[in-house]
Design a protein around this motif. Structure first.
Motif, mmCIF file in Angstrom:
data_model
loop_
_atom_site.group_PDB
_atom_site.id
_atom_site.type_symbol
_atom_site.label_atom_id
_atom_site.label_comp_id
_atom_site.label_asym_id
_atom_site.label_seq_id
_atom_site.Cartn_x
_atom_site.Cartn_y
_atom_site.Cartn_z
ATOM 1 N N UNK A 6 -20.426 -19.108 -42.493
ATOM 2 C CA UNK A 6 -19.144 -19.817 -42.364
ATOM 3 C C UNK A 6 -18.743 -19.903 -40.895
ATOM 4 N N UNK A 7 -18.954 -18.820 -40.167
ATOM 5 C CA UNK A 7 -18.629 -18.813 -38.742
ATOM 6 C C UNK A 7 -19.553 -19.749 -37.973
ATOM 7 N N UNK A 8 -20.832 -19.713 -38.279
ATOM 8 C CA UNK A 8 -21.784 -20.610 -37.609
ATOM 9 C C UNK A 8 -21.461 -22.070 -37.904
ATOM 10 N N UNK A 9 -20.995 -22.339 -39.108
ATOM 11 C CA UNK A 9 -20.726 -23.726 -39.507
ATOM 12 C C UNK A 9 -19.614 -24.357 -38.689
ATOM 13 N N UNK A 10 -18.613 -23.561 -38.279
ATOM 14 C CA UNK A 10 -17.500 -24.127 -37.518
ATOM 15 C C UNK A 10 -17.705 -23.991 -36.016
ATOM 16 N N UNK A 11 -18.775 -23.380 -35.588
ATOM 17 C CA UNK A 11 -19.003 -23.168 -34.166
ATOM 18 C C UNK A 11 -18.947 -24.472 -33.351
ATOM 19 N N UNK A 65 -25.416 -28.915 -41.692
ATOM 20 C CA UNK A 65 -24.661 -29.165 -40.461
ATOM 21 C C UNK A 65 -24.793 -30.614 -40.027
ATOM 22 N N UNK A 66 -26.000 -31.172 -40.161
ATOM 23 C CA UNK A 66 -26.199 -32.569 -39.761
ATOM 24 C C UNK A 66 -25.437 -33.515 -40.678
ATOM 25 N N UNK A 67 -25.440 -33.274 -41.973
ATOM 26 C CA UNK A 67 -24.695 -34.141 -42.886
ATOM 27 C C UNK A 67 -23.192 -34.031 -42.679
ATOM 28 N N UNK A 68 -22.745 -32.862 -42.246
ATOM 29 C CA UNK A 68 -21.303 -32.635 -42.095
ATOM 30 C C UNK A 68 -20.746 -33.271 -40.830
ATOM 31 N N UNK A 69 -21.532 -33.311 -39.766
ATOM 32 C CA UNK A 69 -21.028 -33.840 -38.493
ATOM 33 C C UNK A 69 -20.513 -35.282 -38.617
ATOM 34 N N UNK A 124 -25.893 -40.507 -36.362
ATOM 35 C CA UNK A 124 -25.111 -40.542 -37.603
ATOM 36 C C UNK A 124 -25.865 -41.299 -38.692
ATOM 37 N N UNK A 125 -26.587 -42.350 -38.291
ATOM 38 C CA UNK A 125 -27.380 -43.099 -39.258
ATOM 39 C C UNK A 125 -28.492 -42.261 -39.857
ATOM 40 N N UNK A 126 -29.101 -41.388 -39.065
ATOM 41 C CA UNK A 126 -30.124 -40.492 -39.598
ATOM 42 C C UNK A 126 -29.523 -39.588 -40.667
ATOM 43 N N UNK A 127 -28.341 -39.042 -40.395
ATOM 44 C CA UNK A 127 -27.678 -38.184 -41.381
ATOM 45 C C UNK A 127 -27.372 -38.955 -42.657
ATOM 46 N N UNK A 128 -26.827 -40.162 -42.518
ATOM 47 C CA UNK A 128 -26.517 -40.966 -43.695
ATOM 48 C C UNK A 128 -27.790 -41.355 -44.429
ATOM 49 N N UNK A 161 -26.518 -29.661 -50.441
ATOM 50 C CA UNK A 161 -27.200 -29.404 -49.173
ATOM 51 C C UNK A 161 -26.703 -28.110 -48.541
ATOM 52 N N UNK A 162 -25.408 -27.954 -48.425
ATOM 53 C CA UNK A 162 -24.795 -26.716 -47.923
ATOM 54 C C UNK A 162 -23.325 -26.769 -48.267
ATOM 55 N N UNK A 163 -23.001 -26.310 -49.458
ATOM 56 C CA UNK A 163 -21.615 -26.392 -49.920
ATOM 57 C C UNK A 163 -20.685 -25.504 -49.113
ATOM 58 N N UNK A 164 -21.233 -24.643 -48.258
ATOM 59 C CA UNK A 164 -20.423 -23.833 -47.350
ATOM 60 C C UNK A 164 -19.424 -24.690 -46.580
ATOM 61 N N UNK A 165 -19.814 -25.916 -46.234
ATOM 62 C CA UNK A 165 -18.960 -26.774 -45.413
ATOM 63 C C UNK A 165 -17.768 -27.321 -46.191
#
Length: 708
Positions: free
Chosen positions: A466-471, A292-296, A82-86, A322-326
Motif C-alpha cells: 500500500x505504501x509502495x503504491x502511493x509512492x 501500478x501501470x494501469x493505475x497511473x 498511457x496507450x500501452x496501459x490501456x 491486476x492489483x486491487x490494492x489500488x
C-alpha cells in the motif's frame, strides 16, 4: 464532463525533425535493452516477435483508443505510455472470455478491430497523428528519463537477466506457475495445490499468457526476461507526465521521477530500516508493476481528463484483478476530494462522486468475485511492521514478539513516519494548493497508503505494498510543493552531513535505544531550524531531504552491485518439466514429492513452485506457502506462515506415500481418488514396479500411471 481543468494549455507544434530527435533517447535505451537481452540469452526471434506484438497488438491500439476517448495528451510520450496501459487493459479483458471459450487467439480480435476502424473511418484517422498542438518534451528531460530507465535495466540485468533460471529470485517460479495456469485455464486455481481457489491478483498472468499464445514465446522467457521492462519504462514516463501536469514544467516531472525511484528514508544503523518502500519490485512482483501501470492513467484522467468515462471504467475493471490494492487507495483519495469540495463549495461534485461510485463497485467485484472474499492473510494488526522491526532490533522472536507492549511500537512508528517525512516533506510547502481537487486526490491516496501500512498486517509484510503504491503520487505532491521556489541547497548539504554524523556516532545503551536515538537527533536539529527562523518550512523540508541523501546514494550504488545467488533448482529440471508438458494434456494432474526449498530453515519452506511452473500442469500438492488455506491460518508473530503445515494432511500423506513406500494400492488410490496421471520425482526405481517410466535424466524421472 471535466474532472479538473488542466494546469496550463500548450499550443506549440514541434518541427518534424524535432519530433524525431525527441525519440532519440528512447531509441538509445531500446537499443541498449536489445543488446542486454541478446547477451542474456534471449533469441533474436523472440525479441522481434515480442516487440512486434507489444507495438502493433497492444501499444498502438491502446494509443489510438486513448487519443480518441480522452482527446490525447500534451506529448507523444504521454499518449504512448498511457496507450500501452490501456492496451494492456483491453488485452486482458479480451483474453479472459477468449481463454474461457477455448480459443485464446481470439484475444487479437479487439486489437485488429481497433486498427481497422481507425484506418477505415475518416473521423478516426486523425488520431494516428495525435493532437494538432503537441508539446515536445525537452531534450534534457527525455535524456534524464532515459537515464532512469537505463539504470533500471542495469539493475535488472545484474540481479535477474544475467542469472540462470535456477538461481533467480525465489518467487519467480510461483509467477511462472501462474502464467502456465492462466494459459490453460480460466477461471484459474492455484496450480501447486489442486483445487485451491486462487485468491490473488492474477490478471498480469493473463497478459503474459496472451503474449505467449500470440507470439509463441516461452513463459519462462517472458517472466524471467522480457515482460516487465516495458511496463517499468512506461511507468517512469507517466510519473513524469503527472508531475509536469500538476507542477507546470518538465523539471517538476523529472524531479518527481527522481524522488519516486531514488530518494529513500535515512538509514542510521546497519540492518535497521524504517522502510519508505522503494519501487524496486519491477520483476519481483509483476502484479505490483502491472497494477501500478494501469493505475497511473486513472490518476491522469482524474486530474485533467475530458470525457473519459469509458477509459476510466476499462482501466478500473482491469485493476480489479491486476492489483486491487489500488482501489481502496483511490476510493480514499476520491472521498477526500468530495469532502474537501463540500467544505469549500457546499455542493456535491458529481464527477468526483461518480468516480468514487465506480471505484467502489470495482472494489466489491474484486473482493467478492475475483478473490472470493479471501484476504491472503491480510488482517487488521496495528503496528505490525514495527513489531517485526522490534524483533529484528532486540532479538525477540515469535511467539514472545506478539506480547511486546504498545509503547515501543508507538515510538518506532513515530520514527517511521519521520523517515517518510524526510522523503515527502515537500507536501508541507503546498499551502492552499493542497485544497485543489487534483492535489487532494494525491494526498488522500498517500494518507490512505501510509495508514494501511501502519494499521494492517500480513505474514510476509505485504501490507507495505500500500505504501509502495502511493509512492509516485506522494512524490509528485512533494515536488509540486517546492516547485518554483528557491531551494536552500546549503540546507540539503547540511542535512546530509548531520545524517552521516548521526550514523557514525556510537550511541550507548541497548539495541532499541541505538536504533531510535540517531533519528531523535535528526528531529531535534530540524525542530531547531524551524524555531530559529520562524516559518522556515522550505528550509526544514530541504534539511529533511538532506537526511535522506546518504542512504539514497548508498542504495543507488548497492542496487547495481551483483548479488551472489546459489542455484536452488537442480540441473535437468527445466528439461524434465518441458518433456512432461509436451507429452501431457492441460487437464492432467501431476503428483510430486518435491515440496520444500533446499534451504536451511526450520520446518519446510514450502515456496516450491517450479514443478507446476515448468510443466504448466496442475499438481496435487507441491508448495503451499502462498495458498489462502495457509496464509489464513498463519497467526501474526505466533506461527510464521512458512512453518504452517499443509491444510489437508490426508491428501499430503496419500501423495507422499506413493514416493516413500510405493505399492500398487498407494498408486491406485492416488489415481482413483485424486485423478493423478503423472508422477514427477527424482531417482526412485521402486516406482517402476507400479507405474510406467516415460522420462529420465540425471536428476529427475517422470512416470505415467496406467489404468488397471
Amino acid at each position: 464532463m471535466t474532472f479538473a481543468p488542466p494546469v496550463a494549455s500548450f499550443a506549440r507544434r514541434p518541427a518534424a525533425s524535432g519530433r524525431w530527435l525527441g525519440w532519440l533517447p528512447a531509441g538509445v535505451v531500446c537499443a541498449g535493452a536489445v543488446a542486454v537481452f541478446l547477451w542474456c540469452g534471449v533469441s533474436a526471434r523472440d525479441l522481434a516477435v515480442f516487440a512486434a506484438y507489444l507495438g502493433a497488438g497492444v501499444a498502438l491500439p491502446g494509443t489510438l483508443l486513448w487519443r480518441a476517448l480522452t482527446g490525447g495528451g500534451r506529448s507523444a510520450a504521454e499518449d504512448v505510455a498511457a496507450g500501452l496501459a490501456l492496451g494492456y487493459a483491453v488485452e486482458v479483458l479480451a483474453y479472459l472470455p477468449a481463454r474461457a471459450a477455448g480459443a485464446p487467439l481470439l484475444v487479437l480480435v479487439p486489437s485488429a478491430g481497433v486498427l481497422c476502424a481507425f484506418a477505415c473511418v475518416p473521423r478516426l484517422r486523425r488520431h494516428w497523428r495525435g493532437r494538432a498542438a503537441t508539446e515536445r518534451m525537452p531534450a534534457w528531460g527525455a535524456w534524464a528519463l532515459a537515464a532512469v530507465v537505463a539504470y533500471l535495466i542495469a539493475w535488472s540485468t545484474l540481479n535477474l537477466y544475467r542469472l540462470p533460471v535456477s538461481a533467480a529470485y525465489v518467487d519467480l517460479p510461483y509467477h511462472l506457475a501462474l502464467v502456465g495456469e492462466v494459459k490453460h485455464h480460466v477461471p484459474p486455481t492455484l496450480p501447486s495445490v489442486l483445487g485451491e481457489r486462487l485468491s490473488y491478483h492474477w490478471f498480469v498472468y493473463a497478459e503474459l499468457a496472451a503474449t505467449s499464445w500470440v507470439t509463441g514465446i516461452e513463459p519462462v522467457t517472458l517472466v524471467y526476461r522480457l515482460a516487465t521492462l516495458p511496463m517499468t519504462a512506461a511507468m517512469v514516463v507517466l510519473v513524469a507526465v503527472l508531475g509536469r501536469r500538476l507542477g507546470g514544467s518538465w523539471g517538476v516531472g523529472v524531479a518527481a521521477v527522481g524522488v519516486a525511484y531514488f530518494l529513500l528514508g535515512p538509514i542510521l544503523q546497519e540492518g535497521v530500516v524504517f522502510t519508505t518502500r522503494p519501487m524496486f519490485t519491477a520483476w519481483a512482483s509483476p502484479t505490483q508493476t502491472f497494477g501500478a501501470l494501469l493505475f497511473a492513467p486513472v490518476v491522469l484522467l482524474l486530474t485533467g481528463g475530458r470525457r473519459c468515462w469509458v477509459a476510466l471504467v476499462v482501466l478500473l475493471l482491469a485493476l480489479t484483478g491486476a492489483k486491487a490494492t489500488f482501489l481502496p487507495l483511490l476510493l480514499a483519495g476520491l472521498l477526500v476530494v468530495v469532502a474537501g469540495r463540500w467544505a469549500v463549495e457546499r455542493r456535491v461534485p458529481a464527477a468526483w462522486l461518480g468516480a468514487a461510485g465506480i471505484t467502489l463497485a470495482c472494489l466489491l467485484v474484486a473482493q467478492f468475485v475475483v478473490f472470493g472474499r479471501g484476504s491472503q492473510g491480510t488482517t487488521i494488526a496495528p503496528f505490525a511492521a514495527m513489531r517485526g522491526l522490534w524483533g529484528l532490533v532486540t532479538g525477540v522472536a515469535a511467539p514472545e514478539l506478539a506480547a511486546v507492549p504498545v509503547t515501543p511500537l508507538l515510538v518506532l512508528t513515530a520514527v517511521h513516519l519521520f523517515c517518510l517525512l524526510c522523503v515527502w516533506g515537500g507536501v508541507a510547502a503546498l499551502g492552499l494548493r493542497a485544497l485543489e481537487p487534483s492535489m487532494s486526490l494525491l494526498l488522500g491516496m498517500g494518507a490512505a497508503g501510509i495508514g494501511a501500512a501502519v494499521v494492517l498486517g500480513h505474514p510476509s509484510d505485504s501490507q507495505l505494498y500500500f505504501l509502495e503504491s502511493v509512492r509516485p503520487y506522494l512524490s509528485v505532491a512533494a515536488v509540486c510543493g517546492v516547485a518554483g521556489r528557491r531551494v536552500p541547497w546549503a540546507m540539503v548539504t547540511a542535512g546530509a552531513g548531520v545524517a552521516l554524523l548521526a550514523a557514525w556516532v556510537e550511541v550507548p545503551g541497548d539495541a532499541a535505544v541505538r536504533a531510535v536515538v540517531p533519528y531523535l537527533v535528526l528531529g531535534v536539529v530540524a525542530a531547531a531550524v524551524l524555531l530559529w527562523r520562524r516559518g522556515a518550512v522550505l528550509a526544514v523540508v530541504a534539511l529533511l531531504a538532506g537526511y535522506a541523501v546518504p542512504a539514497s546514494a548508498r542504495e543507488l550504488v548497492l542496487r547495481v552491485v551483483p548479488e551472489g545467488r546459489e542455484a536452488e533448482i537442480p540441473a535437468g529440471a527445466l528439461r524434465a518439466g518441458r518433456w512432461l508438458r509436451a507429452h501431457s494434456s492441460p487437464g492432467d494432474v501431476v503428483a510430486t514429492d518435491l515440496h520444500c526449498r533446499p534451504v536451511e530453515a526450520p520446518g519446510c519452506d514450502s515456496r516450491h513452485y517450479w514443478v507446476s511452473g515448468f510443466t504448466e500442469r496442475r499438481v496435487l500438492v507441491e508448495g503451499w506457502a502462498y495458498a489462502e488455506s495457509t496464509l489464513s491460518r498463519a497467526e501474526l508473530f505466533v506461527s510464521p506462515y512458512l512453518e504452517v503445515p499443509f491444510a489437508d494432511p490426508v491428501r499430503l500423506a496419500a501423495n507422499d506415500a506413493v514416493f516413500r513406500t510405493p505399492t500398487a494400492e498407494n498408486v491406485r488410490r492416488l489415481a482413483a481418488d485424486y485423478g493423478v496421471k503423472w508422477l514427477f520425482t527424482g531417482m526412485n526405481p521402486e516406482l517402476g514396479k507400479y507405474a510406467r517410466l516415460r522420462f529420465r535424466n540425471s536428476s529427475f524421472s517422470v512416470y505415467r500411471l496406467t489404468a488397471r
